[in-house]
Design a protein around this motif. Sequence first.
Motif, mmCIF file in Angstrom:
data_model
loop_
_atom_site.group_PDB
_atom_site.id
_atom_site.type_symbol
_atom_site.label_atom_id
_atom_site.label_comp_id
_atom_site.label_asym_id
_atom_site.label_seq_id
_atom_site.Cartn_x
_atom_site.Cartn_y
_atom_site.Cartn_z
ATOM 1 N N ASP A 26 12.249 -1.544 -5.485
ATOM 2 C CA ASP A 26 10.622 -1.839 -5.454
ATOM 3 C C ASP A 26 10.126 -3.117 -5.927
ATOM 4 O OD1 ASP A 26 10.548 0.925 -4.719
ATOM 5 O OD2 ASP A 26 10.070 1.940 -6.751
ATOM 6 N N THR A 29 10.360 -5.438 -2.877
ATOM 7 C CA THR A 29 8.993 -5.037 -2.174
ATOM 8 C C THR A 29 7.716 -5.606 -2.621
ATOM 9 O OG1 THR A 29 10.369 -2.915 -1.266
ATOM 10 C CG2 THR A 29 7.548 -3.027 -1.019
ATOM 11 N N LEU A 33 5.182 -8.161 -0.918
ATOM 12 C CA LEU A 33 3.914 -8.137 -0.762
ATOM 13 C C LEU A 33 3.092 -9.317 -1.633
ATOM 14 C CD1 LEU A 33 3.759 -4.294 -1.590
ATOM 15 C CD2 LEU A 33 2.973 -5.527 0.646
ATOM 16 N N LEU A 72 -2.747 -4.917 1.417
ATOM 17 C CA LEU A 72 -1.541 -5.694 0.751
ATOM 18 C C LEU A 72 -1.464 -5.331 -0.798
ATOM 19 C CD1 LEU A 72 -1.240 -9.230 2.399
ATOM 20 C CD2 LEU A 72 0.159 -7.141 2.644
ATOM 21 N N ASN A 74 -3.297 -3.008 -2.381
ATOM 22 C CA ASN A 74 -3.288 -1.355 -2.820
ATOM 23 C C ASN A 74 -1.943 -0.979 -2.592
ATOM 24 O OD1 ASN A 74 -5.864 -0.430 -2.795
ATOM 25 N ND2 ASN A 74 -6.133 0.494 -0.881
ATOM 26 N N ASP A 75 -1.124 -1.642 -1.975
ATOM 27 C CA ASP A 75 0.410 -1.308 -1.790
ATOM 28 C C ASP A 75 1.314 -1.938 -3.271
ATOM 29 O OD1 ASP A 75 0.267 0.206 0.438
ATOM 30 O OD2 ASP A 75 0.998 -1.479 1.846
ATOM 31 N N LYS A 78 0.966 -0.244 -6.289
ATOM 32 C CA LYS A 78 2.064 1.104 -6.413
ATOM 33 C C LYS A 78 3.312 0.442 -7.160
ATOM 34 C CE LYS A 78 -0.458 3.513 -2.879
ATOM 35 N NZ LYS A 78 -0.196 4.138 -1.372
ATOM 36 N N TYR A 79 3.910 -0.478 -6.363
ATOM 37 C CA TYR A 79 5.239 -1.087 -6.724
ATOM 38 C C TYR A 79 5.332 -1.470 -8.277
ATOM 39 C CZ TYR A 79 6.767 0.360 -2.042
ATOM 40 O OH TYR A 79 6.978 0.915 -0.935
ATOM 41 N N LYS A 380 3.418 5.944 -6.972
ATOM 42 C CA LYS A 380 3.985 6.434 -5.592
ATOM 43 C C LYS A 380 4.080 7.726 -5.376
ATOM 44 C CE LYS A 380 7.661 4.334 -4.544
ATOM 45 N NZ LYS A 380 9.276 3.750 -4.623
ATOM 46 N N ASP A 418 -7.019 5.568 -3.211
ATOM 47 C CA ASP A 418 -6.865 4.938 -4.456
ATOM 48 C C ASP A 418 -8.043 3.950 -5.245
ATOM 49 O OD1 ASP A 418 -4.175 5.596 -4.513
ATOM 50 O OD2 ASP A 418 -3.318 3.706 -4.090
#
Length: 615
Positions: A26, A29, A33, A72, A74-75, A78-79, A380, A418
Amino acid sequence: MTNVAGPSWDLSTEYLSPSDPAIDADLATLTSLLDQIEEKNQTLTPLVTSSEPLDSASRDLAVATARDIYVLANDARKYLANPSTYASCVLSVESNHEQAKLLSGRLTKYRVRFSELMQPSRLFLDLSDDDVIASYLAEPPVSESEWAVNHSRKRRHELLSLNEENLVSALSQDGIHAWGRLYTELSGKLRCLVAADNEQREVGIAEAAALMQSTSDRTREDAWQAINRAWTDHEDSCAAAINALAGWRLEMCKRRSQVETVHFLDTPAHASHIERQTLDAIMQVAAESKPMARRAAKAMARAYGKSRYGPWDNRAPAPEMPSAESSFPFTKGLEVISQAYGEVDSSMGEFVDMMASKQWIEGTIGPHKRPGAYCTSFAKSKTPRVYMTYGGSMSDITVLAHELGHAFHHWVMKDLPDAQRSYGMSLAETASTFGETLVRDAVLQTATTPQQALSVAWEEMSAIVSFLLNIPTRFEFEKNFYEAREARPLLPAELRKLMSDAWTSWYGDALSEPDELFWISKLHFFISGISFYNFPYLFGYLFSQSIYQRRTSMGDEFFNRYSGLLRDTGRMSAEDLAHEHLDGDLTTPEFWQETVNALEDRVTHFEALCDEVCA
């Protein structure tokens, strides 16, 4: 003897341990990002920091780049949030968990980098002209963030330069947030000696706090004194921490006052999605309600055969009485909550059962557990978790109902974008305090004797005393502290006096003695991410009471309107929410006074029960 303690939660659906390779994946990732955001910033930063007006092509490029960063980011959130939540959950149960500590520390650099990388976007969103922002918000998925963007722009006059904002973000991790982490770690390790079975026993703060739910007045007072003795040894350190936290925030207020003066209450009010006028109206009504709330405190004291309420009585259960249950195993407590929630709508009861069956509730008793209770969620999977130390009292059932209310609030919003799922602190307490009231009234209806009725009504009085006396006490202390801190750091003795004065001001002649060390023992004063985490509870209590009082008049429409209100909490201000769903004006004392007036009968009923049962 029946084991009343709650279950341990299951975090394995997220990660198997703090060293799980899935966390590394994670974070890899996340790094990718963040690298992409950094690359996009090479285009956006020169555009937002340019001293020259942008031509049409440059504005279009800025809009397009900012949109890319939105997706980008927003993702990335989460991580970053997922392992952060996991580390926090592990450390809540086992404060000495070394791997979780290492993970928490490891995540700091990611938080700093993410915060810094988002500064150009923040400047773009807050400083661009209205027509540029309208263009930015014109297309999905960015259009889903319209309310959040416009709400943030209300504070755009506070922004510093990009370099200054980056510096603040970087320094805060080892500055204000370091003080918060120091307190959190200290509270998890602190040990105190309590009296148990005629012996002195060393326990953690959370275990000692659990003893303050005993029906023995002596046990509660002893636990309170033990906790204060333990904190006294660290009084200078805690004074340094609370002074540093307030000092940082006050300095930031000065730095951000270049366009117009920024008050230390502006940030928490904005974070709560309420206007300062609404906050003033709430506190005015609370002050005018002191006599009623003090009557409740005196009646609670009388039920224990004494004339005044002690600071160790904040979480006291109803006194033991014939034909009244005094201990509720976790399964029984959960059943009570499930049935009460289900009376509003079957889906609410089913939600409570699901939380238990999926093992999303932590209720064990342990020596290294951190004190308090909370609800959190994993970014997630969008699944909630509830944390508490369940000891089997009616008060514990109330706490569990409160936290499950938070979880339900999260659950009804899980399918929203979100950008529409972040609600203010005050609105965050709406579903939780609504859940408390549901459970109290449901149990009260099943009471068959005055003794049982008093035991249940006790929880209602406890809520009135907590929300209308204890919460304003915290607010008054913090407000007076910040005003004094503007001149200089305060000494421990001065902090004690401020705290003592606040207790006396609100509890008056209902109080046996003030808790002058409450400024140390109350975690909320040391949360580095937010200040004044007190008035949101008062707002949430009265706002939820107002909703609850409309339950009958709304009839079959109630659940849909209630769940609709909860879903809108991340895309409306509190004032607009009340106007849309309740036809009310939160900025007027009349709205809040009407709600408080309805509590008068509950206090009178409890006083009558005390006269009947405790005579």
